[in-house]
Write a protein that holds these residues in place. Structure first.
Motif, PDB file in Angstrom:
ATOM      1  N   GLU A 333     -15.534 109.474  40.459  1.00 38.09           N
ATOM      2  CA  GLU A 333     -14.156 110.212  39.977  1.00 38.09           C
ATOM      3  C   GLU A 333     -13.044 109.558  40.509  1.00 38.09           C
ATOM      4  O   GLU A 333     -12.062 109.222  39.955  1.00 38.09           O
ATOM      5  CB  GLU A 333     -14.226 111.741  39.856  1.00 38.09           C
ATOM      6  CG  GLU A 333     -12.789 112.258  39.773  1.00 38.09           C
ATOM      7  CD  GLU A 333     -12.187 112.143  38.138  1.00 38.09           C
ATOM      8  OE1 GLU A 333     -11.048 112.449  38.145  1.00 38.09           O
ATOM      9  OE2 GLU A 333     -13.276 111.822  37.286  1.00 38.09           O
ATOM     10  N   TYR A 334     -13.261 109.535  41.850  1.00 37.46           N
ATOM     11  CA  TYR A 334     -11.998 108.893  42.737  1.00 37.46           C
ATOM     12  C   TYR A 334     -11.781 107.474  42.315  1.00 37.46           C
ATOM     13  O   TYR A 334     -10.613 107.154  42.603  1.00 37.46           O
ATOM     14  CB  TYR A 334     -12.186 109.368  44.201  1.00 37.46           C
ATOM     15  CG  TYR A 334     -12.315 110.623  44.690  1.00 37.46           C
ATOM     16  CD1 TYR A 334     -11.596 111.455  43.901  1.00 37.46           C
ATOM     17  CD2 TYR A 334     -12.523 111.180  45.921  1.00 37.46           C
ATOM     18  CE1 TYR A 334     -11.655 112.920  44.285  1.00 37.46           C
ATOM     19  CE2 TYR A 334     -12.443 112.365  46.334  1.00 37.46           C
ATOM     20  CZ  TYR A 334     -11.937 113.481  45.476  1.00 37.46           C
ATOM     21  OH  TYR A 334     -11.714 114.788  45.934  1.00 37.46           O
ATOM     22  N   GLN A 336     -11.857 106.305  39.491  1.00 39.47           N
ATOM     23  CA  GLN A 336     -11.190 106.333  38.216  1.00 39.47           C
ATOM     24  C   GLN A 336      -9.641 106.677  38.576  1.00 39.47           C
ATOM     25  O   GLN A 336      -8.650 106.120  38.030  1.00 39.47           O
ATOM     26  CB  GLN A 336     -11.791 107.206  37.236  1.00 39.47           C
ATOM     27  CG  GLN A 336     -13.110 106.906  37.289  1.00 39.47           C
ATOM     28  CD  GLN A 336     -13.554 105.820  36.558  1.00 39.47           C
ATOM     29  OE1 GLN A 336     -13.257 105.419  35.309  1.00 39.47           O
ATOM     30  NE2 GLN A 336     -14.263 104.855  37.212  1.00 39.47           N
ATOM     31  N   ARG A 337      -9.578 107.729  39.416  1.00 37.49           N
ATOM     32  CA  ARG A 337      -8.187 108.045  39.868  1.00 37.49           C
ATOM     33  C   ARG A 337      -7.236 107.098  40.756  1.00 37.49           C
ATOM     34  O   ARG A 337      -6.199 106.905  40.266  1.00 37.49           O
ATOM     35  CB  ARG A 337      -8.277 109.292  40.750  1.00 37.49           C
ATOM     36  CG  ARG A 337      -8.929 110.600  40.051  1.00 37.49           C
ATOM     37  CD  ARG A 337      -8.859 111.768  40.917  1.00 37.49           C
ATOM     38  NE  ARG A 337      -9.859 113.008  40.486  1.00 37.49           N
ATOM     39  CZ  ARG A 337      -9.821 114.085  40.629  1.00 37.49           C
ATOM     40  NH1 ARG A 337      -8.851 114.553  41.745  1.00 37.49           N
ATOM     41  NH2 ARG A 337     -10.528 114.857  40.116  1.00 37.49           N
ATOM     42  N   ALA A 342      -4.112 108.600  38.342  1.00 39.45           N
ATOM     43  CA  ALA A 342      -4.191 109.908  37.633  1.00 39.45           C
ATOM     44  C   ALA A 342      -4.982 110.826  38.160  1.00 39.45           C
ATOM     45  O   ALA A 342      -5.980 110.380  39.055  1.00 39.45           O
ATOM     46  CB  ALA A 342      -4.412 109.550  36.007  1.00 39.45           C
ATOM     47  N   ARG A 343      -5.213 112.248  37.859  1.00 36.09           N
ATOM     48  CA  ARG A 343      -6.271 113.021  38.183  1.00 36.09           C
ATOM     49  C   ARG A 343      -6.949 113.634  37.054  1.00 36.09           C
ATOM     50  O   ARG A 343      -6.681 113.440  35.870  1.00 36.09           O
ATOM     51  CB  ARG A 343      -5.393 114.345  38.922  1.00 36.09           C
ATOM     52  CG  ARG A 343      -4.731 114.063  39.937  1.00 36.09           C
ATOM     53  CD  ARG A 343      -4.397 115.283  40.793  1.00 36.09           C
ATOM     54  NE  ARG A 343      -5.407 115.961  41.451  1.00 36.09           N
ATOM     55  CZ  ARG A 343      -6.261 116.821  41.056  1.00 36.09           C
ATOM     56  NH1 ARG A 343      -5.544 117.579  39.964  1.00 36.09           N
ATOM     57  NH2 ARG A 343      -6.987 117.473  41.519  1.00 36.09           N
ATOM     58  N   ASN A 344      -8.203 114.012  37.529  1.00 33.91           N
ATOM     59  CA  ASN A 344      -9.123 114.666  36.437  1.00 33.91           C
ATOM     60  C   ASN A 344      -9.609 113.699  35.358  1.00 33.91           C
ATOM     61  O   ASN A 344      -9.153 113.803  34.058  1.00 33.91           O
ATOM     62  CB  ASN A 344      -8.803 116.173  35.845  1.00 33.91           C
ATOM     63  CG  ASN A 344      -8.489 116.808  36.994  1.00 33.91           C
ATOM     64  OD1 ASN A 344      -9.152 116.732  38.003  1.00 33.91           O
ATOM     65  ND2 ASN A 344      -7.815 117.930  37.002  1.00 33.91           N
ATOM     66  N   VAL A 345     -10.033 112.406  35.562  1.00 30.67           N
ATOM     67  CA  VAL A 345     -10.301 111.199  34.633  1.00 30.67           C
ATOM     68  C   VAL A 345     -11.514 111.325  33.907  1.00 30.67           C
ATOM     69  O   VAL A 345     -11.581 111.381  32.715  1.00 30.67           O
ATOM     70  CB  VAL A 345     -10.046 110.022  35.291  1.00 30.67           C
ATOM     71  CG1 VAL A 345     -10.140 108.972  34.246  1.00 30.67           C
ATOM     72  CG2 VAL A 345      -8.610 109.993  35.915  1.00 30.67           C
TER      73      VAL A 345
END
Length: 452
Positions: A333-334, A336-337, A342-345
């Motif tokens: 996840e990180y 992607q961020r 962005a957050r919560n991807v």
């Protein structure tokens, strides 16, 4: 019987769940029960994940490649070090390392592993008297630890794109198609001595280490079961394959092979938007190894587009530089961020990131290993993991947020118990054979370091 105060079953979160297991499979799942004196009692029970991609021997290299040399360090300079390392490994080393790795995986919450096994022969490339000697060592490590094994013998015939000859450091990996088919048959005989949840697939290493005709031949000889392949890990790899086959790796594979739900494409990192969509629609699993991909500087996977088109994914520990289920999920996840700022991807639309990551990886990992697991449901293998919701990282969270806490706030210490097809291998946070497996590993490392 297993009693859990809370459990995430195929129908959602429930309380006071009793689960019975027979022959390694879940026989009953009963909510709103009272624990019995003979039950194994746990706090929160989840479906355990599969570690879908491992090169266990590389665990012994951890920390040896983090010194920068003159010029630009890359995957390719790391690979040269790995080749030099492999020439010193004995069968005894390989078994001891694999046992430690499989034990560490279980203590981190994994119930099964896909061992992408390409060290087959003696250092000069000569086969052992038993062609499957090193596959037998992997099977012995699985038997010792109790982990669910999907063994993936690797076809590795060429040293690079365009059927380049093998380099000296690749001699231990090399097989013709005929010898590979014989090796696979021997591996199946070896793994048949393990519990029924263990099996053998095949792994053409990559397009650069095989060729179109050989790929067709091994696929024709493979009746059924998992097919894993490295694909599009590095920009140089993409360029080399495009220059040779006039198509990018994922593009070429989807056009020239019957890629379906049996397939797992490892490190599908460098894809166009069209490739990402087409891979998602194929039903194949994207085998993501976020810690290793970060360690090697591979680059981030295109998660949002892939999920938007219904793509399946799972996680693996690949080089095993750090074996941590929670760290793999949060690193995915990180990555992607950081790319998107962005957050919560990693979710399609709205919802819990932790649930998307954990449950998606549970389903995709089981699919990739050809393993009936990934959910707590009657008839599935009893691949189960228990966590302690009283841990400071989780104690403030309701059930619906536990997976978010597990993925982003917890460490692997929250793991209390793990069952691999009903085998209760981790108890009170520790593998039942931890002391002897660790002692054997240390002894093997003393032997190995004396010749490095």
């Amino acid at each position: 019987m297993i009693f859990a105060k809370q459990a995430l079953t195929a129908t959602g979160w429930g309380k006071n769940i009793r689960i019975s297991v027979r022959g390694g499979r879940i026989l009953t799942v009963s909510p709103d029960q009272t624990p019995q004196a003979t039950d194994v009692q746990v706090d929160v029970l989840l479906p355990a994940l599969a570690n879908l991609h491992s090169h266990s021997f590389q665990r012994a290299m951890a920390g040896m490649t983090e010194h920068r040399k003159a010029g630009k360090d890359s995957f390719w300079t790391w690979r040269d070090m790995m080749y030099r390392f492999t020439k010193h490994l004995t069968p005894e080393h390989i078994e001891a390392i694999a046992a430690l790795v499989f034990m560490e995986m279980q203590e981190a919450g994994y119930a099964s592993v896909g061992e992408f096994h390409y060290v087959h022969h003696q250092p000069d490339g000569t086969a052992y008297d038993d062609l499957g000697e090193l596959s037998a060592r992997i099977a012995a490590a699985a038997a010792d630890t109790g982990i669910g094994l999907t063994h993936l013998p690797v076809l590795y015939t060429y040293g690079g794109a365009g059927q380049a000859p093998l380099q000296a450091g690749q001699a231990r990996f090399g097989n013709t198609v005929d010898r590979f088919n014989a090796l696979s048959a021997r591996a199946r005989a070896i793994v048949a001595t393990l519990p029924d949840d263990c099996q053998v697939g095949i792994a053409p290493h990559s397009l650069r280490a095989t060729c179109p005709d050989d790929l067709v031949a091994v696929l024709q000889a493979h009746d059924a079961g998992p097919v894993h392949i490295h694909i599009a890990e590095q920009p140089k790899e993409v360029a080399d394959i495009a220059g040779w086959l006039s198509a990018r790796p994922v593009e070429w594979l989807l056009q020239n092979a019957d890629v379906s739900t049996d397939w797992c494409l490892i490190h599908a990192t460098h894809m166009t938007s069209g490739e990402t969509q087409n891979m998602a629609k194929s039903g194949a699993v994207a085998g993501l190894c976020p810690i290793t991909e970060a360690n090697l500087g591979d680059g981030p996977f295109n998660g949002p587009t892939y999920l938007l088109h219904g793509g399946a994914f799972g996680i693996g520990s690949d080089s095993n530089v750090l074996i941590s289920l929670t760290e793999e999920l949060r690193t995915l996840e990180y990555s992607q961020r950081l790319r998107d700022m962005a957050r919560n991807v990693m979710v399609d639309g709205e919802g819990s990131i932790g649930e998307t990551l954990y449950c998606g990886a549970a389903r995709g990992g089981a699919q990739a290993l050809g393993r009936g697991a990934g959910v707590i449901a009657v008839g599935e293998w009893a691949d189960l993991v228990a966590i302690d919701s009283a841990d400071p990282a989780l104690c403030a969270l309701p059930a619906q947020q536990l997976l978010d806490g597990l993925c982003f706030a917890a460490r692997d210490r929250v793991i209390t118990d793990v069952w691999s097809a009903g085998r209760h291998c981790v108890q009170a946070g520790k593998h039942v054979k931890s002391d002897q497996i660790t002692a054997a590993y240390r002894s093997a490392m003393c032997s190995l370091m004396s010749v490095l």
